[in-house]
Design a protein around this motif. Structure first.
Motif, PDB file in Angstrom:
ATOM      1  N   GLN A 167       0.938  -1.246   0.139  1.00 53.78           N
ATOM      2  CA  GLN A 167       0.049   0.100   0.310  1.00 53.78           C
ATOM      3  C   GLN A 167       0.848   1.137   0.009  1.00 53.78           C
ATOM      4  N   TYR A 168       1.653   1.380  -1.049  1.00 52.20           N
ATOM      5  CA  TYR A 168       2.551   2.335  -1.104  1.00 52.20           C
ATOM      6  C   TYR A 168       2.059   3.738  -0.946  1.00 52.20           C
ATOM      7  N   GLU A 169       1.098   4.268  -1.756  1.00 54.61           N
ATOM      8  CA  GLU A 169       0.505   5.486  -1.295  1.00 54.61           C
ATOM      9  C   GLU A 169      -0.118   5.769   0.020  1.00 54.61           C
ATOM     10  N   GLN A 170      -0.637   4.849   0.823  1.00 58.87           N
ATOM     11  CA  GLN A 170      -0.957   4.918   2.324  1.00 58.87           C
ATOM     12  C   GLN A 170       0.208   5.307   2.963  1.00 58.87           C
ATOM     13  N   VAL A 171       1.404   4.695   2.655  1.00 56.47           N
ATOM     14  CA  VAL A 171       2.454   4.979   3.404  1.00 56.47           C
ATOM     15  C   VAL A 171       3.324   6.236   3.261  1.00 56.47           C
ATOM     16  N   LEU A 172       3.175   6.677   1.870  1.00 62.90           N
ATOM     17  CA  LEU A 172       3.636   7.934   1.582  1.00 62.90           C
ATOM     18  C   LEU A 172       2.680   8.993   2.283  1.00 62.90           C
ATOM     19  N   ASP A 173       1.171   8.703   2.295  1.00 60.98           N
ATOM     20  CA  ASP A 173       0.528   9.686   2.975  1.00 60.98           C
ATOM     21  C   ASP A 173       0.786   9.825   4.306  1.00 60.98           C
ATOM     22  N   ALA A 174       0.990   8.535   5.299  1.00 65.36           N
ATOM     23  CA  ALA A 174       1.466   8.810   6.583  1.00 65.36           C
ATOM     24  C   ALA A 174       2.731   9.383   6.701  1.00 65.36           C
ATOM     25  N   VAL A 175       3.718   9.200   6.042  1.00 65.93           N
ATOM     26  CA  VAL A 175       5.090   9.797   6.219  1.00 65.93           C
ATOM     27  C   VAL A 175       4.838  11.363   5.900  1.00 65.93           C
TER      28      VAL A 175
END
Length: 458
Positions: free
Chosen positions: A127-135
């Motif tokens: 879930q790359y986009e969710q990880v980036l959003d969290a970062v």
């Protein structure tokens, strides 16, 4: 130089994270640390996350203290791997305090937050986009368009001369001991032309060995109906042939023994791909295989192995097995030992069965006692070790090609075509190695052999 331990668990391996901006970090540049646990498929996920973060202006820290936040990419395949992931999350919280969790264990957010309620966010596998959003939420990006450029080959967590190449995600099998389809979903194959573009870029960047990975490499393209797009067909045989044309070593992992696998063997005999198959047989007794919900055709598998070796005598076969599966009797285990005697596999690993939350095998009757599982594991590995030792001893005096992985003051650590990184053996050169460098492919005469490793000279 360090020998690979025979019981190395790839699902518990921790990648070494390079400091991607060591000595060049600009003032005020946001910095992220990464802890990457689990199999090579998770390692590829970590590389993609780091590549995206680099492109957005983040620096990558090799330690907790230099980071504004830490991403922990977890493994959830076995309960022991889950425990290792929880320990890694706890360590990151103690050392840094700002932690984002992703990966397979992220599919169970309540399990994570129940132990570590202070994590900033939990996302599931790929879930790359969710990880980036969290970062972004934890550490807002501050890109400098004149400085922060996406590196041509992305961020790699492996040495520069080899790279993992993920060709699909998910799995259509319903093995009772496994929850990967629940965590990662059904098979989704990448377009063949996209895989080839990535492989071409890797080879252009100096990669000498491509390690093809997925949950089920043999099934590649089934979901795409083996469609051909932009000159490349989505079928494992066609993909292997196309990859072999790039001039790098191509190593195939996680290959289920479907009938069409035999079409790969001539490519190995012709030198297009490495004569190496990593096949998860898991067991040999038909009743155990049925309880696992796996194909129960061990006798036919022996026939297939014989056919593969007839076409490509130098083929190396690696596999993993589960000992102590629920209901496994002494007679069924003995069948496995006898099968191993007959199959004479080159590289073998084993797991003691563990319950995994959500796996159907948990509900099977007649679970095997821990002390019996341990005793069977030791007997199995003793048998596998004896086979390995005899096969390696037969290589003494032969001349073989190796790839150099590492150089230190003691010598060169290399691998033969029969050895995958981290999980298989090594070949060591302890004299006349001064001119070698990582990534070199050289011919070596084998002088000595151990249980899992070789020694030789140029």
């Amino acid at each position: 130089m360090q020998q690979n331990p025979p019981d190395l668990r790839p699902d518990l391996a921790r990648a070494r994270i390079p400091d991607a901006h060591s000595g060049e970090r600009r003032d005020g540049q946001p910095t992220i640390g990464m802890v990457s646990l689990g199999c090579p498929k998770a390692l590829v996920d970590s590389e993609r996350i780091l590549t995206r973060l680099r492109a957005e202006g983040y620096a990558i820290s090799a330690d907790y203290h230099g980071a504004d936040a830490v991403v922990v990419n977890t493994c959830g395949f076995l309960d022991s791997a889950k425990a290792e992931s929880l320990d890694a999350i706890g360590e990151a919280l103690r050392e840094n305090g700002r932690v984002i969790v992703t990966g397979c264990l992220g599919a169970e957010p309540d399990y994570i937050t129940g132990t570590h309620p202070k994590v900033l966010a939990v996302t599931g596998p790929h879930q790359y986009e969710q990880v980036l959003d969290a970062v972004h939420k934890a550490v807002p990006p501050q890109p400098d368009p004149f400085i922060d450029l996406l590196p041509a080959s992305g961020v790699s967590l492996t040495p520069r001369h080899y790279s993992y190449l993920k060709i699909s995600e998910g799995c259509n099998h319903k093995c009772k001991f496994c929850i990967i389809p629940d965590m990662r979903g059904r098979l989704v194959s990448r377009p063949a032309h996209a895989i080839m573009r990535e492989a071409e870029k890797l080879v252009e960047a100096g990669v000498k060995e491509l390690l093809v990975i997925s949950q089920d490499t043999s099934a590649y393209g089934v979901d795409r109906k083996y469609a051909e797009e932009r000159g490349h067909r989505a079928h494992v045989t066609d993909l292997a042939r196309d990859l072999g044309s790039l001039g790098a070593w191509v190593r195939l992992h996680y290959v289920y023994p479907y009938p069409h696998v035999r079409d790969l063997i001539p490519l190995m005999a012709d030198g297009l791909v490495l004569p190496y198959l990593d096949i998860p047989f898991q067991h040999a007794h038909p009743d155990v295989l049925k309880r696992m919900a796996r194909p129960a055709a061990a006798a036919r598998t022996l026939d297939e192995i014989a056919a593969w070796r007839a076409i490509c005598p130098e083929i190396t076969l690696r596999s993993t097995f589960i000992v102590g599966y629920p209901g496994e009797t002494e007679a069924e285990f003995q069948t496995l030992l006898d099968w191993l005697d007959e199959a004479q596999l080159d590289r073998v690993g084993a797991f003691q069965y563990e319950n995994v939350k959500g796996a159907r095998a948990n509900d099977l009757p007649d679970h095997v006692a821990p002390e019996v599982k341990q005793e069977r594991f030791e007997r199995f590995m003793q048998k596998a070790q004896a086979i390995s030792e005899a096969k390696l001893a037969a290589k003494i005096g032969t001349r073989i090609e190796v790839i150099v992985d590492e150089i230190d003051e003691q010598g060169a650590t290399c691998r033969t075509k029969a050895d995958a990184p981290e999980i298989d053996g090594n070949l060591f050169i302890d004299e006349g190695f001064d001119a070698l460098k990582p990534g070199d492919i050289v011919s070596v005469t084998v002088d000595e052999a151990g249980e899992y490793d070789l020694w030789g000279h140029l």
